[in-house]
Design a protein around this motif. Structure first.
Motif, PDB file in Angstrom:
ATOM      1  N   PRO A 193      83.456 -70.589  75.130  1.00  0.00           N
ATOM      2  CA  PRO A 193      83.106 -71.884  74.523  1.00  0.00           C
ATOM      3  C   PRO A 193      81.844 -71.836  73.665  1.00  0.00           C
ATOM      4  N   LEU A 194      81.448 -70.637  73.170  1.00  0.00           N
ATOM      5  CA  LEU A 194      80.175 -70.522  72.457  1.00  0.00           C
ATOM      6  C   LEU A 194      80.133 -71.387  71.200  1.00  0.00           C
ATOM      7  N   LEU A 195      81.243 -71.461  70.473  1.00  0.00           N
ATOM      8  CA  LEU A 195      81.226 -72.250  69.255  1.00  0.00           C
ATOM      9  C   LEU A 195      81.110 -73.740  69.570  1.00  0.00           C
ATOM     10  N   GLN A 196      81.806 -74.202  70.612  1.00  0.00           N
ATOM     11  CA  GLN A 196      81.677 -75.615  70.988  1.00  0.00           C
ATOM     12  C   GLN A 196      80.236 -75.944  71.367  1.00  0.00           C
ATOM     13  N   ARG A 197      79.601 -75.054  72.136  1.00  0.00           N
ATOM     14  CA  ARG A 197      78.221 -75.309  72.546  1.00  0.00           C
ATOM     15  C   ARG A 197      77.297 -75.354  71.335  1.00  0.00           C
ATOM     16  N   SER A 198      77.532 -74.452  70.372  1.00  0.00           N
ATOM     17  CA  SER A 198      76.691 -74.434  69.167  1.00  0.00           C
ATOM     18  C   SER A 198      76.841 -75.717  68.374  1.00  0.00           C
ATOM     19  N   LEU A 199      78.079 -76.186  68.236  1.00  0.00           N
ATOM     20  CA  LEU A 199      78.311 -77.419  67.491  1.00  0.00           C
ATOM     21  C   LEU A 199      77.685 -78.617  68.212  1.00  0.00           C
ATOM     22  N   GLN A 200      77.728 -78.582  69.529  1.00  0.00           N
ATOM     23  CA  GLN A 200      77.076 -79.650  70.294  1.00  0.00           C
ATOM     24  C   GLN A 200      75.571 -79.637  70.080  1.00  0.00           C
ATOM     25  N   LEU A 201      74.996 -78.449  69.980  1.00  0.00           N
ATOM     26  CA  LEU A 201      73.544 -78.330  69.809  1.00  0.00           C
ATOM     27  C   LEU A 201      73.085 -78.993  68.518  1.00  0.00           C
ATOM     28  N   VAL A 202      73.896 -78.867  67.463  1.00  0.00           N
ATOM     29  CA  VAL A 202      73.494 -79.422  66.167  1.00  0.00           C
ATOM     30  C   VAL A 202      74.167 -80.762  65.894  1.00  0.00           C
ATOM     31  N   ASN A 203      74.832 -81.295  66.915  1.00  0.00           N
ATOM     32  CA  ASN A 203      75.496 -82.603  66.798  1.00  0.00           C
ATOM     33  C   ASN A 203      76.585 -82.626  65.724  1.00  0.00           C
ATOM     34  N   ALA A 204      77.292 -81.514  65.566  1.00  0.00           N
ATOM     35  CA  ALA A 204      78.396 -81.450  64.609  1.00  0.00           C
ATOM     36  C   ALA A 204      79.702 -81.768  65.344  1.00  0.00           C
ATOM     37  N   PRO A 205      80.501 -82.716  64.870  1.00  0.00           N
ATOM     38  CA  PRO A 205      81.737 -83.094  65.565  1.00  0.00           C
ATOM     39  C   PRO A 205      82.833 -82.045  65.393  1.00  0.00           C
ATOM     40  N   TYR A 206      83.700 -81.932  66.392  1.00  0.00           N
ATOM     41  CA  TYR A 206      84.810 -80.978  66.349  1.00  0.00           C
ATOM     42  C   TYR A 206      85.901 -81.463  67.291  1.00  0.00           C
ATOM     43  N   PHE A 207      87.102 -80.937  67.124  1.00  0.00           N
ATOM     44  CA  PHE A 207      88.156 -81.129  68.112  1.00  0.00           C
ATOM     45  C   PHE A 207      88.879 -79.799  68.286  1.00  0.00           C
ATOM     46  N   VAL A 208      89.546 -79.650  69.449  1.00  0.00           N
ATOM     47  CA  VAL A 208      90.028 -78.341  69.880  1.00  0.00           C
ATOM     48  C   VAL A 208      91.527 -78.369  70.122  1.00  0.00           C
ATOM     49  N   SER A 209      92.193 -77.291  69.690  1.00  0.00           N
ATOM     50  CA  SER A 209      93.581 -76.992  70.091  1.00  0.00           C
ATOM     51  C   SER A 209      93.552 -75.633  70.773  1.00  0.00           C
ATOM     52  N   ASP A 210      93.897 -75.608  72.070  1.00  0.00           N
ATOM     53  CA  ASP A 210      93.838 -74.333  72.788  1.00  0.00           C
ATOM     54  C   ASP A 210      95.100 -74.094  73.627  1.00  0.00           C
ATOM     55  N   ARG A 211      96.237 -74.575  73.117  1.00  0.00           N
ATOM     56  CA  ARG A 211      97.513 -74.357  73.806  1.00  0.00           C
ATOM     57  C   ARG A 211      98.465 -73.643  72.851  1.00  0.00           C
ATOM     58  N   PRO A 212      98.456 -72.296  72.866  1.00  0.00           N
ATOM     59  CA  PRO A 212      99.304 -71.550  71.929  1.00  0.00           C
ATOM     60  C   PRO A 212     100.802 -71.811  72.122  1.00  0.00           C
ATOM     61  N   GLU A 213     101.187 -72.276  73.335  1.00  0.00           N
ATOM     62  CA  GLU A 213     102.606 -72.534  73.561  1.00  0.00           C
ATOM     63  C   GLU A 213     103.097 -73.782  72.840  1.00  0.00           C
ATOM     64  N   SER A 214     102.170 -74.636  72.352  1.00  0.00           N
ATOM     65  CA  SER A 214     102.592 -75.854  71.649  1.00  0.00           C
ATOM     66  C   SER A 214     101.741 -76.074  70.404  1.00  0.00           C
ATOM     67  N   LEU A 215     101.482 -74.987  69.675  1.00  0.00           N
ATOM     68  CA  LEU A 215     100.628 -75.066  68.497  1.00  0.00           C
ATOM     69  C   LEU A 215     101.305 -75.893  67.401  1.00  0.00           C
TER      70      LEU A 215
END
Length: 899
Positions: A193-215
């Motif tokens: 989760p390093l990228l999510q933590r980095s984006l949180q540190l700088v208050n940059a919004p993001y959303f995640v897709s982490d289910r390769p079976e239903s991409l």
């Protein structure tokens, strides 16, 4: 199709161009998509190789809870630096992989796959990918390979990483925050989760897709302010982690079409991803043509010397707009890209930290990562061919120290804001000092030196409010600015700042050592009486410091060696060699310093000239060439010098070895331009010495390449013109005389050409005029020789040669009074105290012949006898003089030779 290779700077220029173009043509769409691999998490999360070759077996061992073995907590606490523990880890890894391999050989039927173990009993580098997929997916060993155990392993890995971040993630997140919509979608093969933590540190919004079976299709058409993160293999937060060959193949087939179309439409930037067989690689491989461009970044000078898979290399070769970008690592790439696109070196979280909660900074693991301004001078190379001292690199700023300074500022601010203390003058001044220090650091790192200087003055005028390390760092930055500025008195100010650090009793040992090294270099640049001794004393002080860091001790030894070589007192050559040897023998010195020490010791051996020194010099150059991780420039210089040394050694086959070395530099894609030009020139010289049938044309081609090399040094181009002119003269084809004259004229007209080369060109052009035989050519030749004779700074060899050749030209012209002029020129050479022996012998010989033709036998006999009695005169001239002495009646034709 060959690879298309870009530098980092060229990549940044293309990114900037794409941003500008898309802002007009496609303002709603992000200009780039980003693909990240395990290399992007380097330093925090183990790479695939580290997982396979040590980490996984260690985790398995920790789970056993043996009475005398490690516990699961030991895996989290990272005790791997204990030597005894390391021995047990290696032993356990060997046993672990023997069991896995036995199981693999039973279960695997495909002949296309294989795992091979190296001498340590773990999978070798070529088997890492297959070993990773099998070990994290198979059910062959009870109690480890169920899916929940795989998730537990990755979970413990994340727990061990704690809240740390590496520079690559931090600077990428900061870039996303400062340049929104630069990347619409980011694909990653990592579970962490390093990228999510980095984006949180700088208050940059993001959303995640982490289910390769239903991409789903990653559509960027909807304009949102959040970046889309796609974990192509799943993430630590999901049950499904795609590892096994079967799972990878299955989801590659399911997702290929969606990803293929997406990649086809977007400009793609790939970092830290080697190109495994998965959905991403499969999609990239099946793209017919990229509508925009593909940029694949990896370590190495080209794809064949990188960590990329064969599939990745095929993708790069297939597409006209697919480029390989040579980078030193993901950390440096993201730092430099952030600096290029944002205009700032430090992230916004450093520049304006009050907007970020203090505890967010706790997660930045940056201690030891150093930054410097982009305006950095390369280490100098002296006239003796050696690398110069290490003083010209800019002062670096430790990011960890920057964080510490910011924390102190926030502590002061928090105390005031919460009412625990009143905002008295001292507290407010301390906060202001640290604020000005932070501003000065960003200005300094962003090359705004004039803006940084008044801030540094203010900080150092209130140095008592700073920690010793902060204070020393400010002194270093100001001293470096003084050293580059070059105004009256600046070198004294530079020395004073380094002295201030040296006199700080509580400054860290590293800063004391560095201040001594830098002050020593400043003394060497100042050049006053006694400064050489002061310079050597500073280097010696570091060498004698018991707690000086290895890098600084190596710097001190190296610089002291260079200084001994320049001083030239009795015994200094041996002291110089001793210092270079000390660096070479330091096992903890950086690779670059080992390479420079080997190179300089090789040059010194070559100049010393004792028995065996040629072989020692060749051995040192070979050590640099074979050194893993040696800088490209050092390797290229070692090839050039080894080639020159082979050429001088003169053993059978040495010309071939020399040509091979020069060719190696010419074929190095990242070799500095000047060194490639030097290699072309020296290969041309070697072809000329070898003397085979085709060598004249090869020599001319190399001299031409050196002349045409962009940004080649003026001196190199001048020498290449002179040598090509001489070679044209030797070839003797129609028009070659004019080509030779044109080359000499090019040197004479060349702005900044060295005096020696200009003098050679004048002499050689005069000789060509004399041999051409057209009306007036003798006048042109005499004018050329006269020009050299009248040049104030011409070397004695060229002035003597001009006198000799002018005398010959007078003899050939045959006008009234020319015999006296001819004799006068020869006499001038004979009386020159610094004329080379060969030129004085020629002058005596030619004057004797002229006297003989005039009938002045006594003077002729005296000149011939003088040549015969010259012990160091060339043998052929002495033989000619003896013949002339024996037969004064024979005429001799004067022949001028080109220099």
């Amino acid at each position: 199709m060959t690879y298309k290779i870009l530098s980092q700077v060229e990549l940044f220029q293309r990114i900037e161009h794409r941003i500008q173009t898309d802002s007009i043509e496609h303002p709603r769409h992000p200009p780039f998509t980003l693909i990240l691999g395990s290399g992007f998490s380097y330093g925090i999360i183990p790479t695939t190789s580290q997982i396979v070759q040590q980490d996984l077996s260690w985790w398995k061992w920790c789970q056993k809870r043996e009475p005398s073995g490690p516990t699961p907590q030991d895996f989290i606490d990272r005790k791997e630096n204990d030597p005894a523990f390391q021995t047990n880890v290696k032993k356990n890894a060997k046993e672990f992989w023997k069991n896995v391999l036995d199981c693999y050989n039973l279960k695997t039927e495909s002949a296309k796959r294989a795992i091979f173990l190296n001498a340590d009993g773990v999978p070798d580098d070529n088997s890492v990918g297959e070993a990773y997929r099998f070990a994290l997916s198979s059910h062959c060993l009870p109690g480890l390979y169920e899916p929940d155990h795989v998730r537990r392993y990755f979970g413990d890995m994340i727990r061990r990483a704690d809240r740390r971040l590496n520079p690559a993630h931090l600077f990428l997140a900061s870039l996303i925050a400062e340049r929104p919509r630069l990347f619409g979608t980011i694909f990653t093969t990592n579970f962490d989760p390093l990228l999510q933590r980095s984006l949180q540190l700088v208050n940059a919004p993001y959303f995640v897709s982490d289910r390769p079976e239903s991409l789903q299709y990653p559509d960027d058409d909807d304009v949102v302010d959040a970046v889309h993160l796609i974990h192509a293999h799943g993430s630590i937060y999901r049950y499904l982690l795609v590892n096994s060959p079967e799972e990878i193949d299955r989801y590659a087939k399911e997702n290929q079409a969606k990803l293929q179309e997406y990649f086809r439409k977007h400009a793609v930037l790939i970092v830290g991803f080697s190109g495994w067989d998965d959905a991403i690689t499969s999609a990239l491989r099946n793209v017919g043509s990229f509508a925009k461009s593909l940029y694949w970044c990896d370590r190495g000078s080209d794809p064949d010397n990188s960590g990329l898979t064969q599939t990745a290399k095929e993708i790069l070769k297939k597409h006209q707009n697919a480029f390989f970008v040579s980078v030193s690592g993901a950390d440096d790439l993201m730092i430099q890209l952030h600096r290029h696109l944002s205009g700032h070196t430090l992230p916004r979280v450093f520049r304006d930290p009050i907007l970020v909660a203090r505890d967010q900074l706790e997660s930045c693991e940056l201690t030891g990562y150093r930054l410097s301004p982009t305006v950095v001078l390369s280490p100098s190379t002296g006239s003796d061919g050696k690398s110069g001292g290490t003083a010209e690199s800019s002062e670096e700023v430790d990011l960890g120290n920057q964080i510490q300074s910011v924390r102190k500022r926030l502590d002061d601010a928090q105390s005031v804001f919460t009412g625990r203390i009143s905002p008295d003058t001292t507290a407010m001044l301390a906060a202001t000092v640290r604020q000005r220090l932070s501003i000065a650091s960003d200005d300094y790192l962003s090359d705004r030196f004039n803006e940084a200087l008044p801030h540094l003055d203010f900080v150092l005028n209130n140095a008592q409010l700073l920690e010793p390390a902060e204070c020393a760092s400010a002194y270093f930055c100001r001293a470096w600015i003084y050293g580059q500025r070059g105004e009256t008195g600046d070198i004294e100010r530079e020395i004073a700042d380094y002295t201030a650090v040296i006199n700080m009793p509580d400054a860290p040992a590293e800063q004391h050592a560095k201040a001594h090294v830098n002050r020593g270099v400043a003394y060497g640049q100042r050049g006053e009486t006694g400064d050489v001794e002061r310079e050597i004393a500073d280097y010696t002080a570091v060498i004698d410091m018991h707690d000086a860091p290895a890098e600084q001790r190596a710097n001190a030894h190296f610089n002291r060696g260079v200084t001994y070589g320049q001083r030239g007192e009795t015994g200094d050559v041996e002291r110089e060699i001793s210092d270079y040897t000390a660096v070479i023998d330091m096992h903890d010195a950086p690779t670059e310093q080992h390479a420079e020490a080997h190179f300089n010791r090789g040059v010194t051996y070559g100049q010393r000239g004792e028995t065996g020194d040629v072989e020692r010099a060749i051995a040192d150059y070979t050590a640099v060439i074979d050194m893993r991780g040696a800088p490209t420039e050092q390797v290229a210089k070692a090839h050039v010098n080894r080639g020159i040394t082979y050429g001088k050694r003169g053993e059978t086959g040495d010309f071939e070895l020399a040509i091979a070395d020069f060719t190696a530099v010419i074929n190095m894609p990242n070799a500095p331009t000047e060194l490639r030009a030097e290699a072309h020139f020296n290969r041309g010289v070697t072809y000329g010495k070898r003397g085979e049938e085709e060598d004249v044309e090869l020599a001319i081609a190399d001299y031409t390449a050196a002349i045409d090399t962009p940004d080649a040094a003026t001196e190199q181009r001048a020498i290449a013109h002179v040598n090509r002119g001489v070679t044209y003269g030797q070839r003797g084809e129609t028009g070659d005389v004019e080509r030779a004259i044109a080359d000499y004229t090019a040197v004479i007209d060349m702005r900044g050409a060295p005096t020696e080369q200009v003098a050679k060109a004048h002499v050689n052009r005069g000789i060509r005029y004399g041999k051409r035989g057209e009306t007036g050519d003798f006048e042109l030749a005499i004018a050329e020789y006269t020009t050299v004779i009248d040049m104030p700074d011409v070397p004695a060899k060229q002035r003597a040669g001009a006198h000799v050749n002018r005398g010959v030209a007078y003899g050939q012209r045959g006008e009234k009074g020319d015999v006296e002029r001819e004799i006068a020129d020869y006499t001038s050479v004979i009386k020159m105290p610094d004329a080379p022996t060969e030129q004085r012998a020629k002058a005596r010989m030619f004057r004797g012949m002229t006297y003989g033709e005039r009938g002045d036998l006594e003077r002729a006999i005296a000149d011939y006898s003088a040549v015969i009695d010259m012990p160091d005169a060339p043998a052929d001239l002495r033989a000619d003089a003896r013949r002339e002495l024996d037969a004064l009646s024979e005429a001799s034709e004067d022949v001028a030779e080109e220099t």
